[in-house]
Motif scaffolding. Sequence first.
Motif, short mmCIF file in Angstrom:
data_model
loop_
_atom_site.label_atom_id
_atom_site.label_comp_id
_atom_site.label_asym_id
_atom_site.label_seq_id
_atom_site.Cartn_x
_atom_site.Cartn_y
_atom_site.Cartn_z
N THR A 41 0.85 -1.20 0.00
CA THR A 41 0.00 0.00 0.00
C THR A 41 0.88 1.24 0.00
O THR A 41 1.77 1.37 0.84
CB THR A 41 -0.92 0.00 1.24
OG1 THR A 41 -1.68 -1.21 1.26
CG2 THR A 41 -1.86 1.20 1.22
N SER A 43 1.65 5.44 -0.03
CA SER A 43 1.21 6.77 0.37
C SER A 43 2.27 7.79 -0.04
O SER A 43 3.47 7.51 0.06
CB SER A 43 1.01 6.87 1.89
OG SER A 43 0.01 5.99 2.35
N THR A 44 1.85 8.95 -0.52
CA THR A 44 2.75 10.04 -0.87
C THR A 44 2.28 11.32 -0.19
O THR A 44 1.08 11.52 0.01
CB THR A 44 2.83 10.25 -2.39
OG1 THR A 44 1.54 10.67 -2.86
CG2 THR A 44 3.22 8.97 -3.10
N HIS A 51 2.20 12.85 8.49
CA HIS A 51 2.12 11.99 7.32
C HIS A 51 1.25 10.78 7.68
O HIS A 51 1.72 9.85 8.32
CB HIS A 51 3.51 11.55 6.88
CG HIS A 51 4.46 12.70 6.68
ND1 HIS A 51 5.20 13.23 7.73
CD2 HIS A 51 4.77 13.41 5.59
CE1 HIS A 51 5.95 14.21 7.26
NE2 HIS A 51 5.70 14.35 5.97
N VAL A 53 -0.01 7.64 6.98
CA VAL A 53 0.30 6.53 6.08
C VAL A 53 -0.86 5.55 6.04
O VAL A 53 -1.32 5.07 7.08
CB VAL A 53 1.59 5.82 6.54
CG1 VAL A 53 1.90 4.63 5.63
CG2 VAL A 53 2.76 6.79 6.57
N ALA A 54 -1.34 5.25 4.85
CA ALA A 54 -2.47 4.33 4.68
C ALA A 54 -2.05 2.90 4.95
O ALA A 54 -1.02 2.44 4.46
CB ALA A 54 -3.04 4.46 3.28
N THR A 111 -5.10 4.68 9.13
CA THR A 111 -3.84 5.36 8.83
C THR A 111 -2.98 5.39 10.07
O THR A 111 -3.48 5.30 11.20
CB THR A 111 -4.06 6.80 8.34
OG1 THR A 111 -4.75 7.56 9.34
CG2 THR A 111 -4.87 6.83 7.04
N SER A 217 6.64 12.27 -4.68
CA SER A 217 5.93 13.02 -3.64
C SER A 217 6.75 14.20 -3.20
O SER A 217 7.92 14.30 -3.47
CB SER A 217 5.62 12.12 -2.45
OG SER A 217 6.70 12.07 -1.58
#
Length: 217
Positions: A41, A43-44, A51, A53-54, A111, A217
């Motif tokens: 998975t 994330s950016t 931040h 994060v997923a 997240t 990102s």
Amino acid sequence: MTSLLGTVNPNIFSVVSTSNNKAITLVVRGTASYPVVESITVSTFPETTAHAVAMPATVNAGDLLIMPFSNEGTITVTTPAGWTAKASSGATRDRFNIFVKVAIGTEGGTTVDCVTSSNGHAVAQVFRISGSYAGALTDIEAAAFVNDNVTGTDPNPPSLTASWGAGRNLFIAIANSDMTDHAVEPAPFADAPAQTQYRLMLSDGTDHDVPNLNITS
């Protein structure tokens, strides 16, 4: 039957940028079968200190979660609650951390906030590895980072020998590159840690490239 390996020496990555590269190799211990990477998975993040994060959409209790987190510059990141810092690089241009966790089963679709000491771009990926691994954080090991902040060379992941020896091991080579010297830097993300590549290797000698994520990102 193919002999199982306790040591691998991953091939060099070929990347779009050869600026400020970092590379690391991890090993995850399997049991009766190989550990399985169920998902990655991504994330950016733009320039910020928070931040989120997923996590993977589905996470089962006992899954191993591995989170490579890369941020620009020398800023530091606080280890998220419930996670363990497994490895950390130097930080001349970018900093690269590896966080790990044995899932309790409630993480799916949530997240996790990785807080940096000041504003900075960042990228993160979360590997979800199924319960075919041995089941504890001591069953994942990491070599030291190499090519740390070296410009002009492709990242070369280090050799790694599992302390428990041969078995159904999953090796993960990770490379991270700064796009600062690339001909085109996607606005507004100049100087971001923009490219991450992975290579998965089983201890039977087979090699499984994960398509380059080309994360920006």
